[in-house]
Design a protein around this motif. Sequence first.
Motif, PDB file in Angstrom:
ATOM      1  N   MET A   1      -5.830  -6.040  -8.813  1.00 23.31           N
ATOM      2  CA  MET A   1      -5.604  -5.255  -7.339  1.00 23.31           C
ATOM      3  C   MET A   1      -4.829  -4.351  -7.437  1.00 23.31           C
ATOM      4  SD  MET A   1      -5.713  -8.768  -4.953  1.00 23.31           S
ATOM      5  CE  MET A   1      -6.152  -8.005  -3.366  1.00 23.31           C
ATOM      6  N   PHE A   2      -3.538  -4.251  -8.218  1.00 22.55           N
ATOM      7  CA  PHE A   2      -2.730  -3.313  -8.177  1.00 22.55           C
ATOM      8  C   PHE A   2      -3.494  -1.994  -8.880  1.00 22.55           C
ATOM      9  CE2 PHE A   2       1.178  -1.523 -10.767  1.00 22.55           C
ATOM     10  CZ  PHE A   2       1.405  -0.638  -9.832  1.00 22.55           C
ATOM     11  N   ALA A   3      -3.948  -2.302 -10.112  1.00 26.40           N
ATOM     12  CA  ALA A   3      -5.011  -1.411 -10.885  1.00 26.40           C
ATOM     13  C   ALA A   3      -5.931  -0.467 -10.016  1.00 26.40           C
ATOM     14  CB  ALA A   3      -5.410  -1.800 -12.273  1.00 26.40           C
ATOM     15  N   SER A   4      -6.674  -1.222  -9.199  1.00 26.44           N
ATOM     16  CA  SER A   4      -7.503  -0.707  -8.284  1.00 26.44           C
ATOM     17  C   SER A   4      -7.168   0.065  -7.137  1.00 26.44           C
ATOM     18  CB  SER A   4      -8.437  -1.931  -7.615  1.00 26.44           C
ATOM     19  OG  SER A   4      -9.489  -1.437  -6.728  1.00 26.44           O
ATOM     20  N   ASP A   5      -6.224  -0.451  -6.645  1.00 25.26           N
ATOM     21  CA  ASP A   5      -5.599   0.455  -5.458  1.00 25.26           C
ATOM     22  C   ASP A   5      -4.740   1.682  -6.217  1.00 25.26           C
ATOM     23  OD1 ASP A   5      -6.712  -1.206  -3.915  1.00 25.26           O
ATOM     24  OD2 ASP A   5      -4.911  -2.279  -3.302  1.00 25.26           O
TER      25      ASP A   5
ATOM     26  N   SER B   1       0.907  -1.228   0.045  1.00 27.39           N
ATOM     27  CA  SER B   1       0.125  -0.081   0.123  1.00 27.39           C
ATOM     28  C   SER B   1       0.783   1.264   0.050  1.00 27.39           C
ATOM     29  CB  SER B   1      -0.920   0.019   1.311  1.00 27.39           C
ATOM     30  OG  SER B   1      -1.654   1.167   1.153  1.00 27.39           O
ATOM     31  N   SER B   2       1.934   1.404   0.931  1.00 27.53           N
ATOM     32  CA  SER B   2       2.752   2.490   0.881  1.00 27.53           C
ATOM     33  C   SER B   2       3.311   2.665  -0.519  1.00 27.53           C
ATOM     34  CB  SER B   2       3.741   2.186   2.036  1.00 27.53           C
ATOM     35  OG  SER B   2       4.809   3.258   1.939  1.00 27.53           O
TER      36      SER B   2
ATOM     37  N   ILE C   1       4.239   5.558  -5.900  1.00 22.81           N
ATOM     38  CA  ILE C   1       3.870   5.436  -7.553  1.00 22.81           C
ATOM     39  C   ILE C   1       2.769   6.426  -7.921  1.00 22.81           C
ATOM     40  CG2 ILE C   1       3.182   3.991  -9.458  1.00 22.81           C
ATOM     41  CD1 ILE C   1       4.689   1.568  -7.729  1.00 22.81           C
ATOM     42  N   ALA C   2       1.845   6.367  -7.064  1.00 19.75           N
ATOM     43  CA  ALA C   2       0.311   7.396  -7.592  1.00 19.75           C
ATOM     44  C   ALA C   2       1.007   8.684  -7.277  1.00 19.75           C
ATOM     45  CB  ALA C   2      -0.567   7.221  -6.579  1.00 19.75           C
TER      46      ALA C   2
END
Length: 175
Positions: A48-52, A18-19, A24-25
């Motif tokens: 899951m990666f794309a969603s988060d 998550s961190s 990256i975001a």
Amino acid sequence: MKIEDKEFKLYIDRDKISSRIGEIAQAINEHYKDKNPLFVAIMNGSFMFASDLMKKVDVRSEITFIKVTSYEATQSTGNIKELIGLQENIFKRNLIIVEDIVDTGNTLNHLISEFKELGPQSIEVATLLFKPDVLKHELAIKYVGFEIPNKFVVGYGLDYDGYGRNQEDIYQLVN
């Protein structure tokens, strides 16, 4: 943890994942602040990666999904089969390909070549996991969550014969 006939041990926990996705975001938010990127998530593994990631991206953007496969059991076959293709017009768009894992780079190399023919303004890659030791193509991967050794991993969208995707952590195969 056991999945089918294989044993796995905890490798990267959900808090680290998550961190890192937040970092990256933030980089994407800064770079694409006025660019309206189109995220192209590679299914199934990247869901899951794309969603988060999308929950933390705050720039004007869109997302689409394509499905390709090159894996059987724990090995890449090297053969890319496009199952569900891109429907959006990507001409002059800024693309960000969202991958769960880049190892040989065969899938990305294939997709980037195909996408370039459709005239996007730019193509970047965001991957949660990257195995640089087995990369077979020269690829510029701008956003990397974690570089990992060439060990088989499951969880957080990655699977072993379809199982294990639902784990919130990433697990590594025990030899």
